[in-house]
Enzyme design. Structure first.
Site, PDB file in Angstrom:
ATOM      1  N   HIS A   1      51.577 -12.513  59.301  1.00 58.52           N
ATOM      2  CA  HIS A   1      50.733 -13.866  58.915  1.00 58.52           C
ATOM      3  C   HIS A   1      50.907 -14.232  57.511  1.00 58.52           C
ATOM      4  CE1 HIS A   1      47.126 -16.345  58.874  1.00 58.52           C
ATOM      5  NE2 HIS A   1      48.048 -17.093  59.067  1.00 58.52           N
TER       6      HIS A   1
ATOM      7  N   ASN B   1      41.538 -15.584  58.245  1.00 63.08           N
ATOM      8  CA  ASN B   1      41.044 -17.187  58.672  1.00 63.08           C
ATOM      9  C   ASN B   1      39.742 -17.064  59.481  1.00 63.08           C
ATOM     10  OD1 ASN B   1      43.172 -18.693  58.147  1.00 63.08           O
ATOM     11  ND2 ASN B   1      44.301 -18.601  59.838  1.00 63.08           N
TER      12      ASN B   1
HETATM   13  N1  CAA Z   1      56.478 -23.661  45.449  1.00 65.99           N
HETATM   14  C1  CAA Z   1      56.562 -23.064  44.350  1.00 65.99           C
HETATM   15  N2  CAA Z   1      55.736 -22.745  43.213  1.00 65.99           N
HETATM   16  C2  CAA Z   1      54.573 -23.490  43.477  1.00 65.99           C
HETATM   17  C3  CAA Z   1      54.328 -24.271  44.627  1.00 65.99           C
HETATM   18  C4  CAA Z   1      55.246 -24.203  45.639  1.00 65.99           C
HETATM   19  N3  CAA Z   1      55.142 -24.836  46.943  1.00 65.99           N
HETATM   20  N4  CAA Z   1      52.969 -24.643  44.835  1.00 65.99           N
HETATM   21  C5  CAA Z   1      52.345 -24.418  43.471  1.00 65.99           C
HETATM   22  N5  CAA Z   1      53.452 -23.492  42.773  1.00 65.99           N
HETATM   23  C6  CAA Z   1      53.316 -22.904  41.525  1.00 65.99           C
HETATM   24  C7  CAA Z   1      53.056 -24.003  40.552  1.00 65.99           C
HETATM   25  O1  CAA Z   1      54.379 -24.417  39.920  1.00 65.99           O
HETATM   26  C8  CAA Z   1      52.289 -23.397  39.429  1.00 65.99           C
HETATM   27  O2  CAA Z   1      53.101 -22.313  38.559  1.00 65.99           O
HETATM   28  P1  CAA Z   1      52.708 -21.695  37.130  1.00 65.99           P
HETATM   29  O3  CAA Z   1      51.547 -20.856  37.416  1.00 65.99           O
HETATM   30  O4  CAA Z   1      53.950 -21.043  36.976  1.00 65.99           O
HETATM   31  O5  CAA Z   1      52.195 -23.107  36.261  1.00 65.99           O
HETATM   32  C9  CAA Z   1      51.541 -22.459  40.259  1.00 65.99           C
HETATM   33  O6  CAA Z   1      51.839 -22.371  41.729  1.00 65.99           O
HETATM   34  C10 CAA Z   1      50.021 -23.153  40.241  1.00 65.99           C
HETATM   35  O7  CAA Z   1      50.201 -24.611  40.918  1.00 65.99           O
HETATM   36  P2  CAA Z   1      49.685 -25.963  40.248  1.00 65.99           P
HETATM   37  O8  CAA Z   1      49.367 -25.766  38.746  1.00 65.99           O
HETATM   38  O9  CAA Z   1      50.444 -27.288  40.823  1.00 65.99           O
HETATM   39  O10 CAA Z   1      48.245 -26.160  41.199  1.00 65.99           O
HETATM   40  P3  CAA Z   1      47.254 -25.341  41.497  1.00 65.99           P
HETATM   41  O11 CAA Z   1      46.688 -24.345  40.368  1.00 65.99           O
HETATM   42  O12 CAA Z   1      46.023 -25.848  42.157  1.00 65.99           O
HETATM   43  O13 CAA Z   1      47.809 -24.043  42.491  1.00 65.99           O
HETATM   44  C11 CAA Z   1      47.860 -23.473  44.719  1.00 65.99           C
HETATM   45  C12 CAA Z   1      48.391 -24.353  43.664  1.00 65.99           C
HETATM   46  C13 CAA Z   1      48.474 -21.969  44.517  1.00 65.99           C
HETATM   47  C14 CAA Z   1      48.390 -24.017  45.803  1.00 65.99           C
HETATM   48  C15 CAA Z   1      46.270 -23.279  44.597  1.00 65.99           C
HETATM   49  O14 CAA Z   1      45.793 -24.705  44.642  1.00 65.99           O
HETATM   50  C16 CAA Z   1      45.590 -22.293  45.751  1.00 65.99           C
HETATM   51  O15 CAA Z   1      46.025 -21.346  45.822  1.00 65.99           O
HETATM   52  N6  CAA Z   1      45.209 -22.939  46.816  1.00 65.99           N
HETATM   53  C17 CAA Z   1      44.513 -22.403  47.768  1.00 65.99           C
HETATM   54  C18 CAA Z   1      45.673 -22.177  48.778  1.00 65.99           C
HETATM   55  C19 CAA Z   1      45.110 -21.254  49.857  1.00 65.99           C
HETATM   56  O16 CAA Z   1      43.821 -21.059  49.983  1.00 65.99           O
HETATM   57  N7  CAA Z   1      45.874 -21.090  50.984  1.00 65.99           N
HETATM   58  C20 CAA Z   1      45.617 -20.469  52.039  1.00 65.99           C
HETATM   59  C21 CAA Z   1      45.446 -21.155  52.985  1.00 65.99           C
HETATM   60  S1  CAA Z   1      45.044 -20.821  54.718  1.00 65.99           S
HETATM   61  C22 CAA Z   1      46.431 -20.310  55.405  1.00 65.99           C
HETATM   62  O17 CAA Z   1      47.695 -20.539  54.961  1.00 65.99           O
HETATM   63  C23 CAA Z   1      46.500 -19.562  56.694  1.00 65.99           C
HETATM   64  C24 CAA Z   1      46.474 -20.088  57.887  1.00 65.99           C
HETATM   65  O18 CAA Z   1      46.968 -19.624  58.782  1.00 65.99           O
HETATM   66  C25 CAA Z   1      45.688 -21.428  58.063  1.00 65.99           C
END
Ligand code: CAA
Length: 289
Positions: free
Chosen positions: A143, A193
């Protein structure tokens, strides 16, 4: 089979998760066969990958050459039988048990008998998916978390019938893909989750009850609990339909009312307001990838 015997990975489903998994596998040097049922789905998946890689090029994490090589390692197909020679499978299709069971039964007939069939399911029973195959010892949960290229965790889920060897191989593979695996048992929602989705659900209830606007609820959790994004934006990121599916499973499997999905989620799913991927959820988005 040893982890070093794995050269080609079949990824089934080119949605948000499947494309992220394909990207991470190809970035780690594996050849990938990425399968979905329509050209549009495959094109959308490849666009997500290209966008993510170009972001990494811009940040100078990889070179343009490396990005091109990664793309070249991914072959797309609509034909499941193109997975017949892969060394490992990761499935990431819709969170519907019947669809997964049918698919695993087909994969079981198609692939070599030593091949491990893993699923990226976020809440469905690994044991039940495994029961659709003649190799239940070789079915395991892997996952990943959204966005897959960014979040380090992979939960390695051991079903009742999954062998320790299979768990170990999935664990080693996740590491080779540059991720941090954590082993967990086959319980609804696994670790993340079970804890995270009720938090997102509570935010949807709070929104419905008018505790605050979507902006206020999200800002409050960012500023007051240091969350990277707010819970409603997180639902939009994960997908309203996916969050709802996970809640339904938690609610049904535990039989505990604390997991009851907020009705707004069902309404939004019915309206097609699924979050980022459709451009509208609790917030609106110009870019649907
Ligand atoms: N691909 C590559 N790099 C990415 C990216 C992507 N799709 N999205 C973000 N990044 C990189 C950015 O380029 C940035 O890099 P640097 O640190 O070098 O600057 C870094 O990640 C941070 O991105 P941002 O500055 O644009 O924005 P942010 O600080 O808000 O980070 C995030 C974005 C990492 C998505 C952050 O918002 C985060 O961690 N959010 C929570 C995500 C989360 O909880 N996910 C779990 C969901 S549950 C799940 O997935 C399971 C399920 O089964 C439901």
């Amino acid at each position: 089979m040893k982890v070093d015997d794995i050269k080609t990975i079949g990824v089934v489903g080119a949605g948000t998760m499947g494309s992220g998994i394909a990207q991470v596998a190809a970035s780690a040097g594996f050849k990938v066969v990425l399968r979905d049922i329509s050209d549009e789905a495959l094109e959308r998946g490849m666009n997500i990958i290209k966008k993510s890689l170009s972001r990494m090029v811009k940040k100078e994490k990889i070179t343009q050459n490396q990005a091109d090589e990664i793309i070249n390692r991914i072959k797309t197909t609509k034909d499941l039988s193109d997975l017949k020679d892969v060394d490992y499978v990761i499935e990431a299709v819709f969170e519907k048990m019947e669809i997964k069971k049918e698919l695993f039964s087909e994969l079981d007939k198609l692939t070599r008998e030593e091949v491990i069939l893993s699923t990226n399911t976020s809440s469905l029973s690994i044991t039940e998916i495994a029961s659709a195959t003649e190799r239940p010892d070789k079915v395991v949960g892997m996952h990943f978390f959204n966005p897959v290229p960014v979040l380090p965790l992979v939960e390695i889920v051991q079903g009742l019938t999954t062998s320790d060897e299979t768990v170990e191989l999935a664990y080693q593979l996740a590491k080779k893909m540059g991720k941090t695996p954590i082993k967990t048992k086959d319980q609804p929602g696994f670790i993340v989750n079970r804890i995270l989705v009720p938090y997102m659900n509570e935010a949807a209830w709070a929104f419905m009850e008018g505790v605050g606007s979507a902006e206020e609820i999200d800002q409050a959790m960012k500023l007051g609990a240091n969350m990277p994004i707010g819970p409603l934006a997180l639902i939009d990121l994960v997908g309203v339909d996916v969050a709802l599916d996970v809640l339904e499973v938690l609610y049904k499997e535990f039989g505990d009312p604390k997991f009851r999905p907020a009705p707004i989620l069902r309404q939004m799913a019915r309206a097609g307001h699924l979050g980022r991927k459709t451009g509208k959820g609790f917030f609106t988005y110009e870019d649907k990838t």
